[in-house]
Scaffold this active site. Structure first.
Site, mmCIF file in Angstrom:
data_model
loop_
_atom_site.group_PDB
_atom_site.id
_atom_site.type_symbol
_atom_site.label_atom_id
_atom_site.label_comp_id
_atom_site.label_asym_id
_atom_site.label_seq_id
_atom_site.Cartn_x
_atom_site.Cartn_y
_atom_site.Cartn_z
ATOM 1 N N ILE A 64 12.178 56.347 66.470
ATOM 2 C CA ILE A 64 12.512 57.489 66.768
ATOM 3 C C ILE A 64 13.076 58.247 65.432
ATOM 4 O O ILE A 64 13.292 57.388 64.359
ATOM 5 C CB ILE A 64 13.676 57.771 67.709
ATOM 6 C CG1 ILE A 64 14.937 56.977 67.100
ATOM 7 C CG2 ILE A 64 13.301 57.512 68.954
ATOM 8 C CD1 ILE A 64 16.019 57.098 68.216
ATOM 9 N N ASP A 65 12.756 59.494 65.019
ATOM 10 C CA ASP A 65 12.975 60.025 63.787
ATOM 11 C C ASP A 65 14.530 60.265 63.232
ATOM 12 O O ASP A 65 15.537 59.716 64.106
ATOM 13 C CB ASP A 65 12.748 61.626 63.981
ATOM 14 C CG ASP A 65 11.495 61.960 64.344
ATOM 15 O OD1 ASP A 65 10.319 61.070 64.105
ATOM 16 O OD2 ASP A 65 11.124 63.013 64.968
ATOM 17 N N LYS A 66 14.686 59.833 62.077
ATOM 18 C CA LYS A 66 15.912 59.767 61.387
ATOM 19 C C LYS A 66 16.908 60.615 62.171
ATOM 20 O O LYS A 66 18.005 60.275 62.516
ATOM 21 C CB LYS A 66 15.688 60.023 59.967
ATOM 22 C CG LYS A 66 17.081 60.324 59.117
ATOM 23 C CD LYS A 66 16.967 60.769 57.896
ATOM 24 C CE LYS A 66 18.087 60.722 56.996
ATOM 25 N NZ LYS A 66 18.230 61.658 55.778
ATOM 26 N N ARG A 73 8.656 67.133 69.369
ATOM 27 C CA ARG A 73 9.150 68.331 68.672
ATOM 28 C C ARG A 73 7.954 69.066 68.428
ATOM 29 O O ARG A 73 7.817 70.586 68.719
ATOM 30 C CB ARG A 73 9.363 68.001 67.301
ATOM 31 C CG ARG A 73 10.912 67.163 67.385
ATOM 32 C CD ARG A 73 11.153 66.284 66.057
ATOM 33 N NE ARG A 73 11.276 67.107 64.884
ATOM 34 C CZ ARG A 73 11.319 66.642 63.887
ATOM 35 N NH1 ARG A 73 11.215 65.367 63.509
ATOM 36 N NH2 ARG A 73 11.611 67.626 62.755
#
Length: 343
Positions: free
Chosen positions: A143-145, A261
């Site tokens: 998962i993104d930062k 997103r």
């Protein structure tokens, strides 16, 4: 630690190639993937009837005796770091972590340390039996930062292979909570006319497109219909705030980079705080109030949380499902919206 050896006999009607025969007949408990076996053949670690076999296309026959020599797992070049972790579940094969926003999953040139992998190397220590021949945690999804929430990480080769197969087959349950601009509505004519967008029963928004790198910004992903990778996202309204923002539940059929997103932005419902895809979009102060507008403007990341993770344990076969509550910053954001929307 000394090297170990896996020995077995080629069964009836073997495939014509050595590499395929090994992949079929190697004992399951050895947890050796096709790619790992190919590497072992190239390294001269495979012997057939006592003779080293280094050609993947070599022929084998029923009854041939195979010995695969496994060197001890090499120490990872990545360094362990004593970084606190929130462990949701852990056993001999895997660990489920609730990752905080701001933490990168895997070391990269721009983030060589302070990552989830560095933290797990310290946390797991000698419990890591080795993934792909190296003593490291097996990352099967990311998962993104600046997205918070649940990840499962393999501690053994066998778990790594089993989890990777489930992610590839899209059988893993992954549900997210997101706070978005606007309110998804099946009656919205703009959404009804948008290519790749439809509503399913239960007012579930379904977005089906291809995703590929943005043509001018290589750090971003973009919706396409002619190239890229197939991507499917579903979203359901959980709570509306004065008709100008919403809490939605999103779930993935596929797992592409930045998928939620990009898809929600494409549908006109960019995530609050998203610096990459949210643009300069602002909430309407007249509709939701100054306090909520200020809270949204001050939210320093995309409002996205990986809340639910469900899968089959790759070794025991047990059905596992985990939930992580919303982090404090998203709770505070929602409280600000609810307070503004209250009569």
């Amino acid at each position: 630690m000394s090297a170990s050896c896996v020995e077995f006999i080629i069964a009836a009607d073997p495939p014509s190639r050595l590499d395929k025969a090994l992949a079929r007949d190697v004992p399951e408990e050895a947890a050796l993937s096709r790619s790992r076996l190919a590497k072992l053949i190239a390294e001269g670690a495979v012997a057939v009837n006592g003779v080293t076999a280094m050609e993947p296309k070599a022929r084998v026959a029923e009854g041939d005796r195979v010995a695969v020599t496994l060197a001890p797992a090499a120490e990872s070049h990545m360094l362990p770091e004593a970084i606190p972790l929130t462990i949701i579940h852990e056993d001999a094969d895997l660990v489920v972590v609730n990752k905080p926003a701001g933490m990168v999953v895997h070391p990269a040139p721009g983030s060589p340390s302070g990552t989830l992998v560095n933290a797990l190397l310290h946390h797991c220590g000698d419990d890591l039996s080795g993934v792909g021949g190296a003593r490291r945690p097996g990352i099967v999804h990311r998962i993104d930062k600046d997205t918070s929430g649940l990840l499962v990480v393999a501690k053994t080769d066998r778990a790594h292979h089993g989890l990777a197969e489930q992610f590839a087959a899209h059988t893993v349950e992954r549900h997210y909570r997101a706070v978005v601009h606007g309110v998804p509505d099946a009656a919205d004519p703009r959404l009804r006319g948008l290519r790749g967008v439809a509503f399913e029963s239960g007012q579930v928004l379904r977005i089906v497109t291809q995703l590929d790198r943005h043509p001018t910004d290589r750090q971003r992903q973009a919706v396409t219909f002619e190239r890229g990778r197939h991507a499917v996202t579903r979203a359901r309204l959980v709570e509306s705030f004065a008709g100008t923002a919403a809490l939605v539940e999103c779930w993935l059929e596929t797992g592409r980079t930045h998928q939620i997103r990009v898809h929600m932005t494409y549908a006109g419902h960019a995530l609050i705080g998203d610096p990459t895809y949210g643009g300069r979009r602002k909430l309407a102060e007249k509709a939701i109030g100054a306090g909520a507008v200020e809270a949204a403007a001050a939210f320093g990341r995309q409002a996205l949380h990986a809340a639910t993770l469900g899968f089959t344990h790759p070794v025991t076969g047990e059905a596992l499902r985990f939930e992580a509550p919303l982090p404090e910053d998203m709770v505070a954001l929602l409280d600000a919206f609810r307070g503004a929307a209250a009569p």
